[in-house]
Motif scaffolding. Structure first.
Motif, PDB file in Angstrom:
ATOM      1  N   ALA A  95       0.833  -1.204   0.000  1.00  0.00           N
ATOM      2  CA  ALA A  95       0.000   0.000   0.000  1.00  0.00           C
ATOM      3  C   ALA A  95       0.867   1.254   0.000  1.00  0.00           C
ATOM      4  O   ALA A  95       0.595   2.219  -0.725  1.00  0.00           O
ATOM      5  N   CYS A  96       1.930   1.227   0.802  1.00  0.00           N
ATOM      6  CA  CYS A  96       2.840   2.381   0.827  1.00  0.00           C
ATOM      7  C   CYS A  96       3.492   2.578  -0.531  1.00  0.00           C
ATOM      8  O   CYS A  96       3.651   3.714  -0.996  1.00  0.00           O
ATOM      9  N   LEU A  97       3.850   1.471  -1.150  1.00  0.00           N
ATOM     10  CA  LEU A  97       4.472   1.579  -2.469  1.00  0.00           C
ATOM     11  C   LEU A  97       3.519   2.239  -3.451  1.00  0.00           C
ATOM     12  O   LEU A  97       3.893   3.165  -4.188  1.00  0.00           O
ATOM     13  N   HIS A 150      11.709   7.845   1.136  1.00  0.00           N
ATOM     14  CA  HIS A 150      10.797   8.775   1.792  1.00  0.00           C
ATOM     15  C   HIS A 150      10.429   8.238   3.173  1.00  0.00           C
ATOM     16  O   HIS A 150       9.950   7.115   3.303  1.00  0.00           O
ATOM     17  N   PRO A 151      10.641   9.047   4.202  1.00  0.00           N
ATOM     18  CA  PRO A 151      10.409   8.549   5.565  1.00  0.00           C
ATOM     19  C   PRO A 151       8.951   8.186   5.827  1.00  0.00           C
ATOM     20  O   PRO A 151       8.670   7.349   6.678  1.00  0.00           O
ATOM     21  N   GLU A 152       8.057   8.779   5.080  1.00  0.00           N
ATOM     22  CA  GLU A 152       6.642   8.523   5.334  1.00  0.00           C
ATOM     23  C   GLU A 152       6.265   7.075   5.044  1.00  0.00           C
ATOM     24  O   GLU A 152       5.331   6.532   5.639  1.00  0.00           O
ATOM     25  N   TYR A 153       7.007   6.452   4.146  1.00  0.00           N
ATOM     26  CA  TYR A 153       6.646   5.101   3.752  1.00  0.00           C
ATOM     27  C   TYR A 153       7.427   4.032   4.515  1.00  0.00           C
ATOM     28  O   TYR A 153       7.034   2.872   4.527  1.00  0.00           O
ATOM     29  N   GLY A 154       8.524   4.417   5.062  1.00  0.00           N
ATOM     30  CA  GLY A 154       9.248   3.506   5.939  1.00  0.00           C
ATOM     31  C   GLY A 154       9.746   2.236   5.279  1.00  0.00           C
ATOM     32  O   GLY A 154       9.660   1.158   5.852  1.00  0.00           O
ATOM     33  N   PHE A 155      10.295   2.365   4.096  1.00  0.00           N
ATOM     34  CA  PHE A 155      10.867   1.182   3.443  1.00  0.00           C
ATOM     35  C   PHE A 155      12.279   0.960   3.974  1.00  0.00           C
ATOM     36  O   PHE A 155      13.258   1.353   3.360  1.00  0.00           O
ATOM     37  N   GLN A 156      12.358   0.336   5.140  1.00  0.00           N
ATOM     38  CA  GLN A 156      13.657   0.172   5.779  1.00  0.00           C
ATOM     39  C   GLN A 156      14.542  -0.820   5.028  1.00  0.00           C
ATOM     40  O   GLN A 156      15.739  -0.654   4.929  1.00  0.00           O
ATOM     41  N   SER A 157      13.933  -1.859   4.537  1.00  0.00           N
ATOM     42  CA  SER A 157      14.766  -2.930   3.984  1.00  0.00           C
ATOM     43  C   SER A 157      14.458  -3.182   2.518  1.00  0.00           C
ATOM     44  O   SER A 157      14.713  -4.266   2.011  1.00  0.00           O
TER      45      SER A 157
END
Length: 506
Positions: free
Chosen positions: A169-171, A189-196
């Motif tokens: 969904a974030c993607l 983008h920090p809003e989506y939090g794709f850490q890995s």
DNA sequence: GTAGGGTTAGGA
DNA sequence: TCCTAACCCTAC
């Protein structure tokens, strides 16, 4: 009074004696190169060393060109990227060398791989106590570390991580906001939090979820000669992660995804390649001249396009002209799945050219007249004098540290290989060490030797050299704790002395 | 205008 | 998920 023979202090005594000038509370400096010794520094303390007073990260590689800093942007930690990591990492290769196990012949090779548990969660900084324990463990139990390490020799593959609904969904929201193709921007983008997730991961996932919004994807051609080819098999068990319009609407995506402005990818024809070669022979590395040469018909390409094509299609010619090849093919990453897989002609072109420019033994071929005047010296040919490059070979394609295997035979090497070189062949500076090539027992790439040191081929590297490497990444590496002989004091400082290589070998 | 190197597309 | 080449950005 009995007359005992006068005790002659050795160099080791000089090294380990108390410093009459500096109080013991001041971190001791390395006796050979002045590197500050920080045996009790925690990760947090080491982290602080990397930051200046403003809390910004000190550039690790100031010589590398960096993007323009307008002072308005905030520097965020860089997210995982598969292809871009170039930071030198020096492995704790020699950790534990001072403790040859009594039954070393029965034990597996010493590996410097960190235990799996320590490598996980790289973004989590352990507390001070944990760090201390880790340091002590690394110092005192190198064999145990080796035992728990995974089998070396095989490249580690990151485990597959299934995309969650939240991530998807974030993607999709990110793509709706920034457009198709802005993968790096979305991934960071920090809003989506794709850490890995890397930008590549995002792109691949989007292709799966929204193939209709990825129109550049061509339909797979059916291979009529191979009935079992993937093109004829269909989807696996009908499973699909494709997102419907309703699902997109649920995420608040009501309009088509925007596209990033980017030229369509256009492959090079054989005719174009021929024209490019002709243009290169005629104009050298004057790419703009090649492009504007009406005989060559490159109106639809930019000068940089032509440079890029020459760089990838004819790397040998490119490097012979004194132009530096792309660094990421040094060394050529292994083919996925099978390192010894035969290569295609194109692969061989690239590989051979890479070999040619990395042989470092031959000067560049004669350059075209214009190229001779214009081209910068190839970086590759500067490598022999740049011994810092030694570190690059310890990284795999992902930029992760690769374990270095120490053969157990290293411990027997001095016995099996007595020095047999005449003293005159050994440089004066190296005579204090055993003239053996212990490094040859490591599975390490040999660091380039300067031309004046041809007779020093068999000499050991100095501690100063090794600890100098350590300065690059103090937060991640130990300060050669294994080279300290003697117990640790309560404050974490070693009460012993530095172990010289002669002691190490004896 | 070129070099260096990062990013992305598209095929495997 | 990986790999490679085309495309792109930016320092010089």
């Amino acid at each position: 009074m009995s007359s005992l023979p006068a005790y002659k202090p050795t160099s080791l005594d000089l090294i380990s004696r108390p410093n009459p000038v500096e109080p013991q509370s001041i971190p001791q400096r390395h006796p050979l190169n002045g590197t500050p010794q920080l045996p009790q520094a925690s990760n947090k303390e080491l982290e602080r060393l990397l930051y200046n007073a403003n809390g910004t990260v000190i550039d690790e590689n100031p010589d590398k060109r960096s993007k323009r800093d307008d002072g308005k942007s905030i520097h965020l930690p860089k997210l995982p990227s598969r292809q871009t990591t170039k930071r030198l990492r020096i492995p704790p290769t020699l950790s534990g060398l001072h403790q040859p196990p009594p039954n070393s012949g029965l034990l597996p090779s010493i590996s410097t791989e960190q235990p799996e548990a320590q490598r996980k969660s790289p973004d989590r900084i352990p507390d001070e106590a944990t760090t201390q324990i880790s340091i002590v463990k690394a110092t005192l139990q190198p064999i145990a570390v080796a035992d728990s390490a995974p089998a070396v020799g095989k490249p580690r593959k990151p485990k597959r991580k299934k995309w969650s609904d939240e991530e998807t969904a974030c993607l999709l929201k990110g793509v709706a906001r920034f457009g198709v193709g802005n993968w790096t921007k979305i991934s960071q983008h920090p809003e989506y939090g794709f850490q890995s997730r890397s930008a590549l991961d995002l792109k691949d996932r989007f292709r799966v979820c929204c193939p209709d919004d990825y129109p550049r994807l061509k339909k797979k051609r059916l291979n009529r000669h191979e009935p079992n080819s993937t093109a004829t098999r269909g989807t696996r068990s009908g499973r699909t992660d494709r997102k419907s319009g309703a699902e997109l609407q649920d995420l608040g995506i009501n309009k088509p995804f925007a596209k990033v402005q980017r030229r369509c990818r256009r492959g090079y024809s054989a005719t174009e390649d021929e024209a490019l070669l002709a243009g290169f022979n005629k104009h050298g590395n004057q790419w703009a001249a090649i492009r504007s040469d009406e005989d060559l018909d490159f109106e639809h390409r930019t000068a940089t396009d032509l440079r890029d094509r020459m760089r990838t299609r004819y790397p040998e010619l490119y490097s012979k002209a004194g132009l530096a090849p792309r660094p990421e093919i040094f060394p050529k990453p292994a083919k996925r799945g099978n390192d010894e897989e035969p290569q295609t002609d194109d692969d061989n072109d690239v590989y051979e050219a890479t070999q040619a420019v990395t042989t470092l033994a031959q000067p560049p071929a004669p350059l075209p007249p214009k190229a001779t005047e214009q081209a910068r010296p190839s970086q590759s040919f500067l490598l022999p004098d740049d011994d810092v490059f030694f570190g690059a070979a310890f990284e795999d394609h992902d930029g992760d540290a690769v374990g270095i295997t120490l053969d157990r035979g290293i411990l027997d090497w001095p016995l099996d290989n007595p020095p047999n070189k005449p003293a005159g062949a050994i440089p004066e500076s190296s005579r204090t060490t055993t003239a053996t090539d212990t490094i040859a027992t490591l599975h390490l790439p040999r660091p380039p030797m300067p031309p004046y040191a041809n007779s020093g081929y068999s000499a050991l590297p100095s501690l100063a050299t090794i600890t100098a490497f350590n300065d690059f990444d103090m937060a991640g590496q130990l300060e050669l704790p294994s080279l300290m002989l003697g117990p640790l004091e309560s404050d974490g400082r070693s009460g012993g002395h530095f172990l010289g290589f002669d002691e190490l070998l004896s």
